[in-house]
Design an enzyme around this catalytic site. Structure first.
Site, PDB file in Angstrom:
ATOM      1  N   SER A  94       0.842  -1.192   0.000  1.00 26.88           N
ATOM      2  CA  SER A  94       0.000   0.000   0.000  1.00 26.88           C
ATOM      3  C   SER A  94       0.888   1.257   0.000  1.00 26.88           C
ATOM      4  O   SER A  94       1.704   1.434  -0.902  1.00 26.88           O
ATOM      5  CB  SER A  94      -0.970  -0.056   1.183  1.00 26.88           C
ATOM      6  OG  SER A  94      -2.016   0.862   1.041  1.00 26.88           O
ATOM      7  N   ASP A 153     -10.162  -5.047  -4.113  1.00 34.63           N
ATOM      8  CA  ASP A 153      -9.573  -4.080  -3.186  1.00 34.63           C
ATOM      9  C   ASP A 153     -10.485  -2.854  -3.067  1.00 34.63           C
ATOM     10  O   ASP A 153     -10.672  -2.125  -4.038  1.00 34.63           O
ATOM     11  CB  ASP A 153      -8.184  -3.660  -3.695  1.00 34.63           C
ATOM     12  CG  ASP A 153      -7.397  -2.874  -2.663  1.00 34.63           C
ATOM     13  OD1 ASP A 153      -8.006  -2.154  -1.855  1.00 34.63           O
ATOM     14  OD2 ASP A 153      -6.161  -2.980  -2.669  1.00 34.63           O
ATOM     15  N   HIS A 188      -7.840  -5.673   0.215  1.00 32.19           N
ATOM     16  CA  HIS A 188      -6.597  -4.927   0.441  1.00 32.19           C
ATOM     17  C   HIS A 188      -5.768  -5.696   1.463  1.00 32.19           C
ATOM     18  O   HIS A 188      -5.754  -5.379   2.655  1.00 32.19           O
ATOM     19  CB  HIS A 188      -6.939  -3.524   0.950  1.00 32.19           C
ATOM     20  CG  HIS A 188      -5.802  -2.552   0.874  1.00 32.19           C
ATOM     21  ND1 HIS A 188      -5.211  -2.169  -0.310  1.00 32.19           N
ATOM     22  CD2 HIS A 188      -5.144  -1.877   1.849  1.00 32.19           C
ATOM     23  CE1 HIS A 188      -4.254  -1.299  -0.071  1.00 32.19           C
ATOM     24  NE2 HIS A 188      -4.183  -1.113   1.243  1.00 32.19           N
TER      25      HIS A 188
END
Length: 225
Positions: free
Chosen positions: A120, A174, A205
């Site tokens: 991320s 996600d 995610h």
């Protein structure tokens, strides 16, 4: 001027490590977040490696109401189609990763045996710092992420890392960073000539075991090479 060293969790896969993986966590987490990943990898496939999991600095995050948490940069909007970016925060964090690379150099590990990895926000910093790093790295591992400050890459990209292997992976469900947005980053890098491997997984995610099984041979390949 070299940035101050970030505190970090360190795990070595064997005595006298000859290689290193610097792995950045996501928003609101810390260096312990991906510590369990080491136990899931077949370390016999890797040379003696030092895994470095730095803790991001604490800063106010706009989309979370200004709440202070560990973050590599501020997130000003959740709209990835027309977002504003915290360029200063990205650049500051990239400099802190450069300092960690220099520490590995001082401990006897050259740039060519170092992988930058991240999830991320951490993956965004791995891409930003790695593609601009002045000396050839072993590889860049970018998970559930995107390319930040994409408009400046062409002018700032390092010739030394124009052929650095990149592994990008994303979850097809996600809800935080849309896979299509990440895929556009991957397509941009591929069009620029970077050797990029793209992987999509049935997940949100997060990280999944199938993904780890794909990371394992890639990581072994770039470190052994």
């Amino acid at each position: 001027m070299t940035a101050a060293l970030l505190p970090a969790v360190e795990i070595v896969s064997g005595p006298n490590p000859t290689h290193a993986v610097i792995w950045m966590h996501g928003l609101g987490a810390d260096g312990h977040d991906f510590e369990p990943v080491v136990d899931e990898l077949d370390l016999d496939r890797l040379p003696p490696t030092r895994f470095v999991f730095p803790h991001a600095p604490e800063r106010a995050v706009t989309i979370n109401g200004g709440y202070v948490m560990r973050a590599w940069y501020d997130i000003l909007t959740a709209d990835f189609s027309g977002r504003r970016e915290d360029a200063a925060g990205v650049i500051e964090s990239a400099a802190q990763i450069e300092a960690l690379i220099e520490r590995e150099n001082a401990r006897g590990i050259p740039d060519s045996r170092i992988v930058l990895a991240g999830f991320s926000q951490g993956g965004a910093i791995a891409l930003h710092a790695g593609l601009r790093h002045p000396r050839r790295l072993a590889g860049i591992l970018a998970l559930s992420t995107y390319l930040p400050l994409a408009d400046t890459l062409a002018a700032e990209a390092s010739p030394a890392n124009r052929d650095v292997p990149i592994f990008m992976a994303h979850g097809n469900a996600d809800p935080v960073i849309p896979q299509d947005f990440s895929r556009r980053s991957a397509d941009l890098l591929s069009a620029a000539g970077y050797p990029l491997a793209w992987h999509s997984y049935r997940m949100e995610h997060s990280l999944c075991m199938e993904e780890l099984r794909d990371i394992e041979p890639w990581l072994a390949g770039v470190l052994v090479a």
